[in-house]
Design an enzyme around this catalytic site. Structure first.
Site, PDB file in Angstrom:
ATOM      1  N   ASN A  41       0.856  -1.186   0.000  1.00  0.00           N
ATOM      2  CA  ASN A  41       0.000   0.000   0.000  1.00  0.00           C
ATOM      3  C   ASN A  41       0.893   1.238   0.000  1.00  0.00           C
ATOM      4  O   ASN A  41       1.874   1.312   0.738  1.00  0.00           O
ATOM      5  CB  ASN A  41      -0.936   0.004   1.208  1.00  0.00           C
ATOM      6  CG  ASN A  41      -2.051   1.021   1.049  1.00  0.00           C
ATOM      7  OD1 ASN A  41      -1.793   2.224   0.939  1.00  0.00           O
ATOM      8  ND2 ASN A  41      -3.279   0.545   1.012  1.00  0.00           N
ATOM      9  N   ARG A  42       0.541   2.213  -0.825  1.00  0.00           N
ATOM     10  CA  ARG A  42       1.384   3.399  -0.983  1.00  0.00           C
ATOM     11  C   ARG A  42       1.043   4.524  -0.003  1.00  0.00           C
ATOM     12  O   ARG A  42       1.630   5.593  -0.067  1.00  0.00           O
ATOM     13  CB  ARG A  42       1.265   3.934  -2.425  1.00  0.00           C
ATOM     14  CG  ARG A  42       2.066   3.183  -3.460  1.00  0.00           C
ATOM     15  CD  ARG A  42       1.371   2.041  -4.162  1.00  0.00           C
ATOM     16  NE  ARG A  42      -0.007   2.218  -4.561  1.00  0.00           N
ATOM     17  CZ  ARG A  42      -0.437   2.562  -5.775  1.00  0.00           C
ATOM     18  NH1 ARG A  42       0.419   2.785  -6.735  1.00  0.00           N
ATOM     19  NH2 ARG A  42      -1.727   2.651  -6.042  1.00  0.00           N
TER      20      ARG A  42
END
Length: 170
Positions: A41-42
């Site tokens: 997840n960024r």
């Protein structure tokens, strides 16, 4: 097999003026009891870059939350609980929304709500209709930071989220 997912309490303090709403934490996040715990997840790399100008997010989860709070950003989810197999938002069923209206009464400095992805946006709108007419709030659907949203690369996320947060990408 019980597929019931129960979200986390918000990360917030009285000085917060921005609220970021996700949909429901992933399987990995629920297991770790941490927002955005999936390594792909960024969210944390993006927020770290926007808020501090550095590349690598703090390894300590408490420090990550503190980084947001120091910039007056609260973190919560549009969904309080749901049924879901796996982590995809498309698998969410029978969701119960969080009461963002009551939340804003408790934290009146919040003036901006950013929904992290389509499902967060849809659920926020479904369960908090009265907030959509408030002229004192800025409410935006943002591109998801999830790895499932592969067409949005990190530079694109940085630019779009940075603009919404009033931060120039460094």
């Amino acid at each position: 097999m019980d597929d019931t997912c129960i979200g986390f309490p918000p990360s917030v303090d009285a000085e917060c003026c921005i609220l970021i709403l996700g949909s429901m934490p992933s399987v990995k996040s629920l297991a770790e009891q941490q927002y955005y715990a999936h390594p792909q997840n960024r969210f944390w790399p993006m927020m770290t870059r926007l808020l501090t100008g550095t590349e690598k997010p703090p390894s300590d989860y408490g420090v990550r939350l503190k980084m947001l709070l120091e910039h007056h950003i609260a973190l919560w989810d549009a969904i309080a609980q749901c049924e879901r197999q796996g982590s995809l938002d498309t698998a969410i069923r029978h969701e119960v929304g969080n009461d963002v209206t009551a939340f804003l009464e408790a934290y009146p400095k919040i003036h901006t709500i950013l929904c992290n992805g389509t499902k967060a946006w849809q659920c926020f709108r479904r369960y908090n209709k009265s907030l959509l007419d408030r002229t004192d709030l800025t409410i935006r659907q943002m591109p998801s930071t999830s790895p499932a949203n592969a067409r949005w690369r990190l530079p694109m996320l940085l630019e779009t989220w940075g603009e919404a947060l009033g931060i120039t990408v460094k």
